[in-house]
Design an enzyme around this catalytic site. Structure first.
Site, PDB file in Angstrom:
ATOM      1  CG  HIS A 268      -1.677  -1.177   1.628  1.00 44.33           C
ATOM      2  ND1 HIS A 268      -3.033  -1.588   0.865  1.00 44.33           N
ATOM      3  CD2 HIS A 268      -1.279  -2.173   2.400  1.00 44.33           C
ATOM      4  CE1 HIS A 268      -3.468  -2.462   1.283  1.00 44.33           C
ATOM      5  NE2 HIS A 268      -2.529  -2.978   2.060  1.00 44.33           N
TER       6      HIS A 268
HETATM    7  C1  BDR Z   1      -2.992   0.735   5.226  1.00 47.27           C
HETATM    8  O1  BDR Z   1      -3.064   0.187   6.506  1.00 47.27           O
HETATM    9  C2  BDR Z   1      -1.863  -0.447   7.257  1.00 47.27           C
HETATM   10  O2  BDR Z   1      -2.044  -1.620   7.915  1.00 47.27           O
HETATM   11  C3  BDR Z   1      -0.847  -0.173   6.093  1.00 47.27           C
HETATM   12  O3  BDR Z   1       0.414  -0.001   6.710  1.00 47.27           O
HETATM   13  C4  BDR Z   1      -1.489   0.814   5.285  1.00 47.27           C
HETATM   14  O4  BDR Z   1      -0.971   2.052   5.649  1.00 47.27           O
HETATM   15  C5  BDR Z   1      -3.783  -0.271   4.437  1.00 47.27           C
HETATM   16  O5  BDR Z   1      -4.908  -0.370   4.689  1.00 47.27           O
END
Ligand code: BDR
Ligand code: CA
Length: 314
Positions: free
Chosen positions: A242
């Site tokens: 992400h």
């Molecule tokens: C987001 O949530 C976190 O677990 C990850 O680091 C990312 O920023 C994805 O949903």
């Protein structure tokens, strides 16, 4: 083009890789500082993990500021089930050399932005938006100093990853997200619709590992752990990477496709708290407040990441 940038994050393996990508890219990203927030794991761990990434990248001079230990109005929700109890499971933990600055992240943001020229600072937001929302509440005039906010959070077509309706970063602090999304700055928003296209397949991770330098090997270690939960959850080959999408957008915006529209956050309902209502088809008259990113050239993204990690040596 070099952007004066502050990264706000809650490492998290994917935040960690986002930091490394930024630290490998000084031509495009002049990293002024790193601020941390509670999210994936509690604040002490997200701060230690950010400092570790600065060590790894050979940037012990990077100022790292710890910020808010809980959301504006809610209890903290964490994500050890996905990231492991350290937040960056997949590599061994050490006591970082990069120091934690004495100043709180919120006052660092207020001070730095207050002193900056108008529209001169880029903010790459990789976690719950608590620090920035708190800074804007404290000093609303700082908004004029922000050139753009590139943030990872929200979802439309993909639905939620932490509740059926909500993506994790927005779920943790919906009130902060609501404030930031309506602050009036240019915002580039990467939700799950785009980040779920960026899968760390075995082949891509092997290619990174094959670079052979310590940063690439650590990245491959973190990605291999990060895969374990999401590959089962989504029946996919590899987990979505992400947060580095925010940095990749600053380096190669041509890899992404976006549409200007309104995104509003649910803050009232218990059932759907943190849901992002993305008006993709302009069916309301709510004014556009973001560039909603919904497509990426995933191979181009991994080429970029691999090429940049190679810079850390053989
Ligand atoms: C987001 O949530 C976190 O677990 C990850 O680091 C990312 O920023 C994805 O949903
Ligand atoms: Ca994150």
């Amino acid at each position: 083009m070099t952007y004066k940038t502050i990264i706000d994050c809650d490492p998290g393996q994917d935040d960690a890789v986002g930091l490394l990508l930024a630290l490998a890219s000084p031509e495009e990203i002049e990293l002024l500082g790193v601020t941390t927030v509670a999210g994936n794991v509690p604040l002490e761990l997200t701060t230690r993990n950010a400092r570790m990434m600065c060590d790894l990248a050979g940037r012990c001079d990077m100022p790292v500021f710890a910020g808010c230990s809980k959301p504006i109005r809610r209890e903290l929700v964490t994500a050890e089930a996905i990231h492991g109890e350290t937040g960056i499971n997949g590599i061994d933990i050490w006591d970082p050399i990069t120091p934690q600055q004495a100043e709180h992240a919120v006052s660092y943001l207020v001070d730095t932005l207050t002193k900056a020229d108008d529209a001169s600072i880029t903010l790459a937001m990789m976690g719950p938006l608590t620090n920035l929302a708190s800074a804007i509440k404290k000093a609303p005039s700082i908004v004029a100093k922000i050139e753009r906010i590139v943030l990872m959070g929200g979802a439309m077509r993909e639905g939620g990853n932490r509740t059926p309706s909500a993506e994790f970063n927005i779920l943790v602090d919906p009130e902060a997200a609501d404030l930031v999304l309506n602050c009036g700055c240019p915002i580039i928003q990467m939700g799950l619709d785009v980040t779920h296209q960026v899968l760390s397949t075995r082949e891509r991770v092997q290619r990174i590992k094959g670079l052979g330098n310590s940063v690439a090997i650590a990245t491959a270690g973190m990605l291999s752990f990060f895969d374990s939960f999401d590959t089962k959850k989504y029946s996919s080959e590899g987990a979505p990477l992400h947060d580095p999408c925010t940095i990749a957008w600053l380096i190669r915006p041509e890899l992404f496709v976006s549409k200007r529209c309104n995104v509003s956050v649910e803050t009232v309902s218990d059932l759907t708290a943190g849901h992002t209502a993305v008006d993709f088809w302009h069916v309301t008259d709510r004014p556009a407040n973001v560039d909603w990113v919904y497509e990426i050239d995933a191979d181009g993204f991994y080429d970029l990441l691999t090429e940049r990690l190679e810079r850390f040596g053989g």
